[in-house]
Design a protein around this motif. Structure first.
Motif, PDB file in Angstrom:
ATOM      1  N   CYS A   1      32.187  42.430  41.053  1.00  0.00           N
ATOM      2  CA  CYS A   1      32.599  42.679  42.439  1.00  0.00           C
ATOM      3  C   CYS A   1      32.890  44.156  42.660  1.00  0.00           C
ATOM      4  CB  CYS A   1      33.843  41.846  42.779  1.00  0.00           C
ATOM      5  SG  CYS A   1      33.593  40.059  42.741  1.00  0.00           S
ATOM      6  N   TYR A   2      33.515  44.789  41.656  1.00  0.00           N
ATOM      7  CA  TYR A   2      33.814  46.212  41.758  1.00  0.00           C
ATOM      8  C   TYR A   2      32.527  47.017  41.896  1.00  0.00           C
ATOM      9  CZ  TYR A   2      35.171  50.946  40.540  1.00  0.00           C
ATOM     10  OH  TYR A   2      35.337  52.300  40.562  1.00  0.00           O
ATOM     11  N   TYR A   3      31.496  46.635  41.159  1.00  0.00           N
ATOM     12  CA  TYR A   3      30.223  47.353  41.232  1.00  0.00           C
ATOM     13  C   TYR A   3      29.717  47.397  42.673  1.00  0.00           C
ATOM     14  CZ  TYR A   3      25.216  48.233  40.986  1.00  0.00           C
ATOM     15  OH  TYR A   3      23.957  48.746  41.214  1.00  0.00           O
ATOM     16  N   TRP A   4      29.730  46.253  43.360  1.00  0.00           N
ATOM     17  CA  TRP A   4      29.211  46.224  44.731  1.00  0.00           C
ATOM     18  C   TRP A   4      30.162  46.907  45.701  1.00  0.00           C
ATOM     19  CZ3 TRP A   4      24.349  45.733  45.356  1.00  0.00           C
ATOM     20  CH2 TRP A   4      23.606  45.010  44.427  1.00  0.00           C
ATOM     21  N   ASN A   5      31.449  46.791  45.458  1.00  0.00           N
ATOM     22  CA  ASN A   5      32.424  47.531  46.259  1.00  0.00           C
ATOM     23  C   ASN A   5      32.175  49.038  46.120  1.00  0.00           C
ATOM     24  OD1 ASN A   5      34.746  48.525  47.579  1.00  0.00           O
ATOM     25  ND2 ASN A   5      36.012  48.227  45.763  1.00  0.00           N
ATOM     26  N   HIS A   6      31.997  49.472  44.891  1.00  0.00           N
ATOM     27  CA  HIS A   6      31.798  50.888  44.594  1.00  0.00           C
ATOM     28  C   HIS A   6      30.462  51.374  45.147  1.00  0.00           C
ATOM     29  CE1 HIS A   6      32.361  54.185  41.280  1.00  0.00           C
ATOM     30  NE2 HIS A   6      32.423  54.674  42.505  1.00  0.00           N
ATOM     31  N   ARG A   7      29.429  50.566  44.969  1.00  0.00           N
ATOM     32  CA  ARG A   7      28.100  50.965  45.446  1.00  0.00           C
ATOM     33  C   ARG A   7      28.078  51.103  46.966  1.00  0.00           C
ATOM     34  NH1 ARG A   7      22.189  48.919  43.326  1.00  0.00           N
ATOM     35  NH2 ARG A   7      20.952  50.049  44.897  1.00  0.00           N
ATOM     36  N   LEU A   8      28.604  50.100  47.667  1.00  0.00           N
ATOM     37  CA  LEU A   8      28.656  50.196  49.126  1.00  0.00           C
ATOM     38  C   LEU A   8      29.587  51.322  49.561  1.00  0.00           C
ATOM     39  CD1 LEU A   8      27.180  48.384  51.254  1.00  0.00           C
ATOM     40  CD2 LEU A   8      27.103  47.536  48.901  1.00  0.00           C
ATOM     41  N   GLY A   9      30.586  51.641  48.731  1.00  0.00           N
ATOM     42  CA  GLY A   9      31.463  52.764  49.029  1.00  0.00           C
ATOM     43  C   GLY A   9      30.746  54.099  49.058  1.00  0.00           C
ATOM     44  N   HIS A  10      29.559  54.145  48.438  1.00  0.00           N
ATOM     45  CA  HIS A  10      28.733  55.355  48.466  1.00  0.00           C
ATOM     46  C   HIS A  10      27.612  55.257  49.487  1.00  0.00           C
ATOM     47  CE1 HIS A  10      29.944  57.831  44.861  1.00  0.00           C
ATOM     48  NE2 HIS A  10      30.645  56.730  44.661  1.00  0.00           N
ATOM     49  N   GLU A  11      27.322  54.059  49.941  1.00  0.00           N
ATOM     50  CA  GLU A  11      26.123  53.852  50.754  1.00  0.00           C
ATOM     51  C   GLU A  11      26.412  53.507  52.208  1.00  0.00           C
ATOM     52  OE1 GLU A  11      23.770  50.960  48.689  1.00  0.00           O
ATOM     53  OE2 GLU A  11      23.352  52.292  46.993  1.00  0.00           O
ATOM     54  N   MET A  12      27.679  53.434  52.605  1.00  0.00           N
ATOM     55  CA  MET A  12      28.030  53.145  53.996  1.00  0.00           C
ATOM     56  C   MET A  12      29.079  54.143  54.463  1.00  0.00           C
ATOM     57  SD  MET A  12      29.586  49.654  55.720  1.00  0.00           S
ATOM     58  CE  MET A  12      28.209  48.646  55.164  1.00  0.00           C
ATOM     59  N   ASN A  13      28.877  54.714  55.634  1.00  0.00           N
ATOM     60  CA  ASN A  13      29.718  55.801  56.123  1.00  0.00           C
ATOM     61  C   ASN A  13      31.205  55.476  56.085  1.00  0.00           C
ATOM     62  OD1 ASN A  13      28.147  58.072  56.686  1.00  0.00           O
ATOM     63  ND2 ASN A  13      27.468  57.271  58.652  1.00  0.00           N
ATOM     64  N   ILE A  14      31.603  54.333  56.650  1.00  0.00           N
ATOM     65  CA  ILE A  14      33.027  54.048  56.776  1.00  0.00           C
ATOM     66  C   ILE A  14      33.658  53.790  55.408  1.00  0.00           C
ATOM     67  CG2 ILE A  14      32.767  51.551  57.155  1.00  0.00           C
ATOM     68  CD1 ILE A  14      35.104  51.840  59.202  1.00  0.00           C
ATOM     69  N   LEU A  15      32.902  53.248  54.469  1.00  0.00           N
ATOM     70  CA  LEU A  15      33.434  53.013  53.127  1.00  0.00           C
ATOM     71  C   LEU A  15      33.477  54.316  52.327  1.00  0.00           C
ATOM     72  CD1 LEU A  15      31.698  49.613  52.263  1.00  0.00           C
ATOM     73  CD2 LEU A  15      33.964  50.005  53.234  1.00  0.00           C
ATOM     74  N   TRP A  16      32.473  55.170  52.542  1.00  0.00           N
ATOM     75  CA  TRP A  16      32.488  56.487  51.885  1.00  0.00           C
ATOM     76  C   TRP A  16      33.669  57.318  52.378  1.00  0.00           C
ATOM     77  CZ3 TRP A  16      31.435  59.221  47.931  1.00  0.00           C
ATOM     78  CH2 TRP A  16      31.337  60.614  47.981  1.00  0.00           C
ATOM     79  N   ALA A  17      34.053  57.158  53.645  1.00  0.00           N
ATOM     80  CA  ALA A  17      35.186  57.910  54.197  1.00  0.00           C
ATOM     81  C   ALA A  17      36.455  57.653  53.400  1.00  0.00           C
ATOM     82  CB  ALA A  17      35.398  57.527  55.664  1.00  0.00           C
ATOM     83  N   ALA A  18      36.596  56.437  52.863  1.00  0.00           N
ATOM     84  CA  ALA A  18      37.770  56.110  52.048  1.00  0.00           C
ATOM     85  C   ALA A  18      37.593  56.581  50.606  1.00  0.00           C
ATOM     86  CB  ALA A  18      38.022  54.610  52.081  1.00  0.00           C
ATOM     87  N   HIS A  19      36.389  56.435  50.081  1.00  0.00           N
ATOM     88  CA  HIS A  19      36.170  56.699  48.651  1.00  0.00           C
ATOM     89  C   HIS A  19      35.988  58.172  48.333  1.00  0.00           C
ATOM     90  CE1 HIS A  19      35.071  55.867  44.542  1.00  0.00           C
ATOM     91  NE2 HIS A  19      33.852  56.367  44.692  1.00  0.00           N
ATOM     92  N   VAL A  20      35.612  58.973  49.341  1.00  0.00           N
ATOM     93  CA  VAL A  20      35.225  60.357  49.103  1.00  0.00           C
ATOM     94  C   VAL A  20      36.309  61.175  48.404  1.00  0.00           C
ATOM     95  CG1 VAL A  20      36.023  61.167  51.370  1.00  0.00           C
ATOM     96  CG2 VAL A  20      34.218  62.419  50.189  1.00  0.00           C
TER      97      VAL A  20
END
Length: 404
Positions: free
Chosen positions: A89-108
Motif C-alpha cells: 500500500c505504501y508503494y502506491w501511496n508513494h508512487r501517486l505522491g510523485h505522480e499527482m499534483n495534490i499528493l506531490w504538494a504534500a510529499h515534496v
C-alpha cells in the motif's frame, strides 16, 4: 502502537555516528542550515500529527469495525502479512505522491533537501491530507488498527537508515530490499532517476511494476527538486506547491482546468496559465546548492536554539495527555514559530533578529508567569537571557547581508 517515539534516541545516535564517519572520511554531506531545516520539518510533522492524524485513524477504525471481510486471528503470520501488505500500500501511496499534483504538494517537503544524509529521513510532511486512503484496504481485509499502526511505524523506522551516502551497494539485497543505493536514486533529480524506486522496505514492487532504476556509477545523483525551494522556512517547504497550485487554479480560465490542476500528473498546468505565467525550467548543468553564508557564531546559536525546540517538542509528544486543552496548541504554535524564526536567520533575513528576540521574550514571559517548578523556571529564565546575549552578539559582531 507506534514505535517511532521509542526509536528517536537511536535516530540521533545513528546521526552522530554518521557525523563521525563524515569527519573520518572527510566528506561534505552535512551542512548546518540544511540539517536544522530537515530536523525542523521532522519536529513539525510529529507535533502537528497529534492533531490531524486522529481523524484518519478514526475512519480506519470505523471501516475495520463495519466493513472488514475477515476476522483475522492474533497470530504471527497476520503480523508478517500486515507488514508486507502495508509496504505494498505504501508503494502506491508513494508512487501517486510523485505522480499527482495534490499528493506531490504534500510529499515534496521530503525531497526538498539538496543534501542526502540521515537527517533527510526526518524531513517529513506536515500537510499529508490523503495518504491514509491508501491503507483502507488493510481495514477491509480485517487488519486490526493497532497492528496497522505498529507495522506502519516499523516501516517508517526501516526507511531511516537508507538515507545515507556512506553505504555502497549491498549485493543480492539490492534485489529484495530498499537499500541506501536504490533510495539515493529515488531522491535524485537527474532525468534518468526521476520518479523511480518508490518502495519503503521491499524494492520488489518497483521491479514488478516497472519503476526500478539502478544507481549508476557514471551518473552521480543530484539531490533536491527541480523547482528549488531556496528557503530554510519549514512551513514554506510544506505549502509552496499548494501555493503554486492555488495560483494556477485561480488564473485558469476554464472551470474544468481549475479542478484538473489539482489531480493531473505532477507538473501539469493549464495551457493558458502556462502561456501567461511561465515557470523557469531547471538547468541541471548549472545546478548550485542553496547556501546563504552563515557565520560560525550564528551556526552555534541556531544549533542551540534548535536543540531547545526539540526538547520542547519532545515534552509535548511524551506528555501530551497530561496537558490541558490550550497547552498542546500553545506548545505546537511555539515550535512552529521557533522553526520559522530560525529559518529566517539561516536565510539571512533582516526580520530574523526581531523574530528571535520576540521568541526569547515569549519564553521569558512564559517562565515568569506560568506555574512552573522553581528549578525549571530558573533554568528557562537563565537560558533565555544567555540566548538573548548570544543573539545580540550574532547581530552586532557578525552582521550578515539581508536578502529580504
Amino acid at each position: 502502537m507506534s514505535y517511532v517515539l521509542l526509536a528517536i534516541p537511536f535516530f540521533f545516535l545513528l546521526i552522530g555516528l554518521e557525523l563521525i564517519a563524515e569527519k573520518v572520511r572527510g566528506t561534505q554531506y552535512y551542512r548546518v542550515n540544511d540539517a536544522i531545516n530537515s530536523l525542523s520539518a521532522g519536529v513539525l510533522s510529529r507535533v502537528t500529527g497529534l492533531v490531524h492524524k486522529l481523524i484518519p485513524f478514526t475512519i480506519y477504525a470505523l471501516v475495520y469495525e463495519h466493513i472488514a471481510l475477515f476476522s483475522l486471528p492474533e497470530a504471527a503470520w497476520v503480523w508478517v502479512f500486515a507488514f508486507v501488505f502495508y509496504d505494498f500500500c505504501y508503494y502506491w501511496n508513494h508512487r501517486l505522491g510523485h505522480e499527482m499534483n495534490i499528493l506531490w504538494a504534500a510529499h515534496v517537503v521530503h525531497h526538498s533537501s539538496e543534501e542526502y544524509n540521515l537527517t533527510t529521513a526526518l524531513r517529513q510532511s506536515s500537510s499529508s491530507l490523503f495518504s491514509w486512503v491508501f491503507y483502507l484496504p488493510m481495514a477491509v481485509l480485517g487488519i486490526d488498527p493497532v497492528v496497522m499502526i505498529s507495522v506502519g511505524s516499523l516501516n517508517l523506522i526501516y526507511q531511516f537508515w537508507v538515507h545515507t551516502r556512506h553505504i555502497p551497494k549491498l549485493g543480492w539485497l539490492e534485489w529484495i530490499l530498499v537499500t541506501p543505493s536504490n533510495h539515493r536514486v529515488h531522491h535524485a533529480q537527474n532525468q534518468i532517476y526521476i520518479d523511480r524506486n518508490y518502495g519503503g522496505v521491499f524494492i520488489v514492487w518497483d521491479r514488478l511494476f516497472g519503476s526500478f532504476q539502478e544507481e549508476l556509477d557514471e551518473e552521480p545523483p543530484l539531490f533536491g527538486i527541480r523547482k528549488a525551494l531556496h528557503s530554510w522556512n519549514p512551513l514554506w517547504a510544506n505549502v509552496h506547491v499548494y501555493h503554486q497550485l492555488a495560483r494556477d487554479c485561480w488564473h485558469a480560465r476554464r472551470w474544468q482546468d481549475k479542478l484538473l490542476v489539482w489531480f493531473k500528473r505532477t507538473g501539469w498546468r493549464p495551457a493558458d496559465v502556462e502561456a501567461r505565467f511561465p515557470l523557469p525550467k531547471a538547468d541541471l548543468s548549472r545546478f548550485k546548492k542553496y547556501d546563504p553564508p552563515l557565520s560560525t557564531s550564528a551556526k552555534w546559536y541556531c544549533l542551540i536554539q534548535h536543540g531547545l525546540t526539540i526538547v520542547i517538542a519532545l515534552m509535548l509528544l511524551l506528555s501530551g495527555n497530561q496537558l490541558s486543552g490550550w497547552q498542546p496548541w500553545a506548545i505546537m504554535l511555539f515550535v512552529m514559530f521557533s522553526s520559522v524564526s530560525l529559518g529566517a536567520l539561516m536565510d539571512n533575513r533582516e526580520s530574523a533578529f526581531w523574530l528571535e528576540l520576540g521568541k526569547n521574550l515569549l519564553v521569558l514571559m512564559g517562565a515568569i508567569l506560568s506555574a512552573l517548578p522553581a528549578w525549571l523556571a530558573a533554568l528557562l529564565i537563565s537560558g533565555t537571557l544567555i540566548s538573548m546575549v548570544m543573539l545580540w552578539f550574532v547581530r552586532m559582531v557578525n552582521p550578515l547581508p539581508a536578502v529580504e
